[in-house]
Design a protein around this motif. Structure first.
Motif, mmCIF file in Angstrom:
data_model
loop_
_atom_site.group_PDB
_atom_site.id
_atom_site.type_symbol
_atom_site.label_atom_id
_atom_site.label_comp_id
_atom_site.label_asym_id
_atom_site.label_seq_id
_atom_site.Cartn_x
_atom_site.Cartn_y
_atom_site.Cartn_z
ATOM 1 N N GLU A 3 0.783 -0.971 -0.078
ATOM 2 C CA GLU A 3 0.024 0.031 -0.131
ATOM 3 C C GLU A 3 0.890 1.147 -0.043
ATOM 4 O OE1 GLU A 3 -2.749 -0.068 3.195
ATOM 5 O OE2 GLU A 3 -4.001 -1.149 2.169
ATOM 6 N N THR A 4 0.487 2.374 -0.676
ATOM 7 C CA THR A 4 1.426 3.488 -0.921
ATOM 8 C C THR A 4 0.928 4.675 -0.281
ATOM 9 O OG1 THR A 4 0.570 4.047 -3.009
ATOM 10 C CG2 THR A 4 2.226 2.507 -2.859
ATOM 11 N N GLY A 5 -0.680 4.541 0.226
ATOM 12 C CA GLY A 5 -1.130 5.655 0.663
ATOM 13 C C GLY A 5 -2.050 6.190 -0.395
ATOM 14 N N GLU A 6 -1.738 5.742 -1.574
ATOM 15 C CA GLU A 6 -2.808 6.420 -2.696
ATOM 16 C C GLU A 6 -4.168 5.454 -2.883
ATOM 17 O OE1 GLU A 6 -0.634 7.523 -6.412
ATOM 18 O OE2 GLU A 6 -2.252 6.222 -7.257
ATOM 19 N N ARG A 7 -5.404 6.065 -2.839
ATOM 20 C CA ARG A 7 -6.795 5.359 -2.628
ATOM 21 C C ARG A 7 -6.600 4.454 -3.846
ATOM 22 N NH1 ARG A 7 -11.288 5.250 -0.300
ATOM 23 N NH2 ARG A 7 -13.069 5.293 -1.942
ATOM 24 N N GLY A 8 -7.195 3.616 -3.978
ATOM 25 C CA GLY A 8 -7.545 2.599 -5.218
ATOM 26 C C GLY A 8 -6.436 1.874 -5.988
ATOM 27 N N SER A 9 -5.187 2.269 -5.386
ATOM 28 C CA SER A 9 -4.134 1.625 -6.098
ATOM 29 C C SER A 9 -3.121 0.997 -4.899
ATOM 30 C CB SER A 9 -3.565 2.258 -6.957
ATOM 31 O OG SER A 9 -2.576 3.340 -6.287
ATOM 32 N N VAL A 10 -2.557 -0.040 -5.650
ATOM 33 C CA VAL A 10 -1.395 -0.864 -4.689
ATOM 34 C C VAL A 10 -0.187 -0.962 -5.529
ATOM 35 C CG1 VAL A 10 -2.852 -1.768 -3.066
ATOM 36 C CG2 VAL A 10 -2.376 -2.961 -5.008
ATOM 37 N N VAL A 11 0.828 -1.447 -5.129
ATOM 38 C CA VAL A 11 2.033 -1.723 -5.739
ATOM 39 C C VAL A 11 2.310 -3.185 -5.988
ATOM 40 C CG1 VAL A 11 4.672 -1.507 -6.193
ATOM 41 C CG2 VAL A 11 3.158 0.427 -5.885
ATOM 42 N N GLN A 12 2.624 -3.992 -6.996
ATOM 43 C CA GLN A 12 2.754 -5.332 -7.025
ATOM 44 C C GLN A 12 4.318 -5.553 -7.307
ATOM 45 O OE1 GLN A 12 0.115 -8.737 -8.853
ATOM 46 N NE2 GLN A 12 0.967 -7.535 -10.673
ATOM 47 N N SER A 55 9.031 0.720 -11.528
ATOM 48 C CA SER A 55 10.261 0.354 -11.681
ATOM 49 C C SER A 55 10.473 -0.786 -12.455
ATOM 50 C CB SER A 55 10.892 0.183 -10.156
ATOM 51 O OG SER A 55 10.508 -1.037 -10.016
ATOM 52 N N PRO A 56 11.914 -1.275 -12.460
ATOM 53 C CA PRO A 56 11.737 -2.536 -13.341
ATOM 54 C C PRO A 56 11.135 -3.734 -12.796
ATOM 55 C CG PRO A 56 14.004 -1.586 -13.092
ATOM 56 C CD PRO A 56 13.109 -0.609 -12.311
ATOM 57 N N ILE A 57 10.826 -4.014 -11.576
ATOM 58 C CA ILE A 57 10.121 -4.862 -10.700
ATOM 59 C C ILE A 57 8.825 -4.454 -9.957
ATOM 60 C CG2 ILE A 57 12.295 -6.289 -10.279
ATOM 61 C CD1 ILE A 57 12.091 -5.370 -7.369
ATOM 62 N N ASP A 58 8.641 -3.260 -10.190
ATOM 63 C CA ASP A 58 7.239 -2.762 -9.434
ATOM 64 C C ASP A 58 6.173 -2.313 -10.529
ATOM 65 O OD1 ASP A 58 8.287 -3.264 -6.713
ATOM 66 O OD2 ASP A 58 9.463 -1.129 -7.158
ATOM 67 N N MET A 59 5.056 -2.607 -10.192
ATOM 68 C CA MET A 59 4.070 -2.230 -11.013
ATOM 69 C C MET A 59 2.732 -1.672 -10.196
ATOM 70 S SD MET A 59 1.650 -5.270 -13.245
ATOM 71 C CE MET A 59 2.686 -5.770 -14.407
ATOM 72 N N LYS A 60 2.283 -0.532 -10.552
ATOM 73 C CA LYS A 60 1.346 -0.108 -10.047
ATOM 74 C C LYS A 60 -0.174 -0.530 -10.343
ATOM 75 C CE LYS A 60 0.733 4.880 -9.195
ATOM 76 N NZ LYS A 60 0.069 6.167 -9.551
ATOM 77 N N ILE A 61 -0.964 -0.834 -9.633
ATOM 78 C CA ILE A 61 -2.263 -1.619 -10.013
ATOM 79 C C ILE A 61 -3.485 -1.093 -9.224
ATOM 80 C CG2 ILE A 61 -1.009 -3.844 -10.831
ATOM 81 C CD1 ILE A 61 -1.764 -5.042 -8.219
ATOM 82 N N ARG A 62 -4.475 -1.386 -9.968
ATOM 83 C CA ARG A 62 -5.861 -1.107 -9.276
ATOM 84 C C ARG A 62 -6.010 -1.990 -7.892
ATOM 85 N NH1 ARG A 62 -9.403 1.401 -12.822
ATOM 86 N NH2 ARG A 62 -8.515 1.192 -14.928
#
Ligand code: TMP
Length: 239
Positions: free
Chosen positions: A16-25, A74-81
């Motif tokens: 969780e990054t603090g941004e509503r509705g999205s997370v980082v995978q 990032s090379p290994i991080d994707m922001k997703i819903r």
């Protein structure tokens, strides 16, 4: 705000990054097979799978399939819903391989006259058993209408991906999808699409270019993940 780890699976971590509705995978190099009885690590797998999945989610989005992909950060991080995941693994098969060889006694590689759709109950402690619509209803895993929509989206994704890979000299043998809903109930394709979750064979030689190389100790695992990436995206991954 600092990222908070909310889930860690066998091959990915969610923050969780603090941004509503999205997370980082985040995609890991760790690999497991046979319900984690076999464990290992494939160099650069996280980066290759993150970037291949990003590429394929964008391809599907541009063809009308809604996915959870928002942005690669990032090379290994994707922001997703952020989704509420349906507790099912949805497998689509175009040729006989893997567990179907054992279940139906058919020879590996046999083409199927039409794609086969299968549902598996996502439960590590039970070894993700095959289930049917009645089981899914009893377990209340998904409403009938949602299940129908998932089946249609999975088949449509397969119909788009098969020719896309064929143009790149790759046979899409089978694949596993996971789906989830947002707060309004809209359905999205989630998880990842990579050599960890699909079977890809060289169209001419039928050489395996996916996680079966790890499952079956075939060697040259990283080389094949990389070769697959290059063929599909036609560029080099950021490592
Ligand atoms: P199977 O032939 O072992 O049932 O696998 C079917 C497809 O699902 C294959 O592309 C690999 C993928 N898969 C996963 O992504 N995760 C799993 O845990 C399993 C067993 C298969």
């Amino acid at each position: 705000m600092e990222w908070i780890r909310i889930y860690e699976g066998k091959a990915k971590i969610l923050f969780e990054t603090g941004e509503r509705g999205s997370v980082v995978q985040r995609f890991k190099n760790d690999a497991t097979a046979f319900n984690a009885l076999k464990k290992g690590s494939i160099p650069n797998k996280g980066a290759i799978n993150c970037q291949l999945s990003s590429h394929l989610f964008q391809f599907l989005e541009s063809n009308g399939i809604r996915t959870h992909f928002l942005e690669r950060i990032s090379p290994i991080d994707m922001k997703i819903r952020q989704l509420r995941m349906v507790g099912l693994e949805v497998v689509v098969r175009n040729r006989v391989a893997g567990s179907l060889v054992k279940r139906l006694g058919m020879e590996e590689g046999t083409p199927l006259a039409q794609p086969i759709l299968e549902w598996y109950y996502k439960r590590d402690d039970l070894g993700d058993p095959l289930v049917n619509r009645d089981h899914i209803r009893i377990l209340r895993l998904a409403e009938d209408a949602v299940l129908a929509q998932i089946g249609q989206m999975a088949k449509r994704a397969n119909d788009l991906l098969v020719p896309y890979f064929a143009e790149r000299g790759i046979l899409l043998v089978d694949m596993k999808f996971e789906f989830g809903t947002d707060e309004t109930g809209s359905l999205f394709l989630g998880d990842e699409i990579s050599g960890d979750t699909c079977r890809f064979w060289d169209a001419t030689t039928h050489d395996k270019m996916d996680k079966d190389r790890f499952r079956q100790d075939l060697g040259k695992i990283e080389e094949n993940y990389l070769a697959l990436f290059r063929r599909v995206t036609r560029h080099e991954p950021e490592i």
